[in-house]
Design a protein around this motif. Structure first.
Motif, PDB file in Angstrom:
ATOM      1  N   UNK A 114     -15.946  -6.796  21.140  1.00  8.78           N
ATOM      2  CA  UNK A 114     -15.660  -5.572  21.890  1.00  8.78           C
ATOM      3  C   UNK A 114     -15.746  -5.829  23.387  1.00  8.78           C
ATOM      4  N   UNK A 115     -14.928  -5.116  24.123  1.00 12.13           N
ATOM      5  CA  UNK A 115     -14.984  -5.161  25.575  1.00 12.13           C
ATOM      6  C   UNK A 115     -16.108  -4.246  26.056  1.00 12.13           C
ATOM      7  N   UNK A 116     -17.015  -4.717  26.908  1.00  9.70           N
ATOM      8  CA  UNK A 116     -18.107  -3.868  27.411  1.00  9.70           C
ATOM      9  C   UNK A 116     -17.578  -2.626  28.115  1.00  9.70           C
ATOM     10  N   UNK A 117     -18.252  -1.513  27.918  1.00  8.98           N
ATOM     11  CA  UNK A 117     -17.856  -0.249  28.540  1.00  8.98           C
ATOM     12  C   UNK A 117     -18.534  -0.076  29.891  1.00  8.98           C
ATOM     13  N   UNK A 118     -17.988   0.826  30.654  1.00  8.07           N
ATOM     14  CA  UNK A 118     -18.586   1.184  31.940  1.00  8.07           C
ATOM     15  C   UNK A 118     -18.863   2.680  31.953  1.00  8.07           C
ATOM     16  N   UNK A 121     -24.975   1.820  31.430  1.00  7.16           N
ATOM     17  CA  UNK A 121     -25.860   2.634  30.599  1.00  7.16           C
ATOM     18  C   UNK A 121     -25.110   3.184  29.379  1.00  7.16           C
ATOM     19  N   UNK A 122     -23.807   3.516  29.559  1.00  4.91           N
ATOM     20  CA  UNK A 122     -22.990   3.967  28.426  1.00  4.91           C
ATOM     21  C   UNK A 122     -22.790   2.827  27.438  1.00  4.91           C
ATOM     22  N   UNK A 126     -23.866   2.915  23.460  1.00  5.31           N
ATOM     23  CA  UNK A 126     -22.849   2.709  22.419  1.00  5.31           C
ATOM     24  C   UNK A 126     -23.169   1.476  21.591  1.00  5.31           C
ATOM     25  N   UNK A 127     -23.574   0.397  22.240  1.00  8.34           N
ATOM     26  CA  UNK A 127     -23.915  -0.833  21.524  1.00  8.34           C
ATOM     27  C   UNK A 127     -25.105  -0.605  20.596  1.00  8.34           C
ATOM     28  N   UNK A 128     -26.112   0.108  21.074  1.00 13.09           N
ATOM     29  CA  UNK A 128     -27.285   0.403  20.249  1.00 13.09           C
ATOM     30  C   UNK A 128     -26.891   1.173  18.990  1.00 13.09           C
ATOM     31  N   UNK A 129     -26.044   2.180  19.160  1.00 15.24           N
ATOM     32  CA  UNK A 129     -25.594   2.963  18.001  1.00 15.24           C
ATOM     33  C   UNK A 129     -24.784   2.094  17.053  1.00 15.24           C
TER      34      UNK A 129
END
Length: 268
Positions: A114-118, A121-122, A126-129
């Motif tokens: 996956x491409x990291x989001x900006x 903190x978001x 999202x990664x944790x979920x």
């Protein structure tokens, strides 16, 4: 969701124009039909986004209330070979629910490129979920090394291959009657490791669940140079993606600028 989807459609001119242009270019439909599909698409995507937090309610005991997986035997058969499994998929249906539930009915861990989001903190949230069910998220920049390690452990690695690629990371491949730059990493990893590639997609059902369809292994090209094989493999991937999108055109991520770079398809 109907109201929110229509509100998004009315207010977000940029993404509305992108989606309508993509639909007209790919599906060769009228402006009126493109607008209709875009409105349906916005409503679908609002629903997908709103469903993301609900993943935390899913468990091994209740996941079939959310998804209906079919074709698991194809992945089971490939995992017995011990080379891991590569997954070809796309931003179709509810790709988040599909991935999240995988550990509940499959015996191997799923790694998602996956491409990291900006902002950061978001991305962290999202990664944790995404990882709560046992999956692991692989940052796109380090996909090759992490994927190779996962395959050596006989685990699964998923690639959403429907996004635009750059000239360094992509290869020209047919898609909706034209050629587009498509990420070549999946093909090269498969050819390098011998790991089987399986198509796995999902679509929304009338009852609100999502049916997950797992297909048999995609045949590996046998002739030509490594680059020839990678090109043929990637073309096969795009044919499968295109077929899925044509079946469920309102459920793909049309708001992405997938056709930012394209050229006429070559004939041989």
């Amino acid at each position: 969701m109907l109201f929110l989807g229509m509100l998004w459609y009315a207010l977000d001119t940029e993404h509305r124009k992108t989606a309508e242009a993509n639909i007209r270019l790919a599906l060769r439909v009228s402006q009126e039909e493109a607008r209709r599909l875009t409105r349906q698409n916005f409503q679908h995507l609002v629903r997908v986004f709103s469903e993301f937090p609900r993943m935390t309610r899913m468990s091994r005991e209740n996941f079939r209330q959310f998804v209906d997986p079919r074709g698991e035997e194809h992945l089971m058969r490939s995992l017995k070979r011990g080379r891991g499994v590569l997954i070809l998929t796309a931003h179709l249906g509810n790709w988040e629910w599909m991935a999240y539930c995988a550990p509940f009915f499959l015996p191997a861990r799923l790694h998602i490129v996956a491409r990291p989001l900006r902002p950061r903190i978001l991305n962290q949230w999202v990664t944790t979920v995404r990882q709560r069910s046992g999956n692991r998220v692989i940052p796109k920049q380090r996909a090759l090394l992490h994927a190779l390690k996962a395959l050596k452990r006989n685990e699964m690695v998923g690639f959403l291959l429907d996004q635009n690629a750059g000239k360094k990371t992509g290869i020209w491949a047919p898609f909706f009657g034209m050629e587009v730059l498509t990420h070549k990493t999946l093909a090269h990893i498969a050819l390098r490791t011998g790991a089987p590639v399986h198509p796995v997609f999902n679509h929304r059902l009338a009852d609100g669940r999502y049916q997950i369809d797992i297909g048999p292994e995609i045949p590996t090209p046998q002739h030509g140079t490594l680059n020839d094989k990678a090109a043929a493999f990637t073309a096969a991937f795009n044919r499968i993606l295109e077929d899925q999108i044509r079946q469920y055109p309102d459920q793909w991520y049309w708001v992405h600028r997938r056709f930012r770079r394209f050229r006429a398809q070559r004939s041989f």
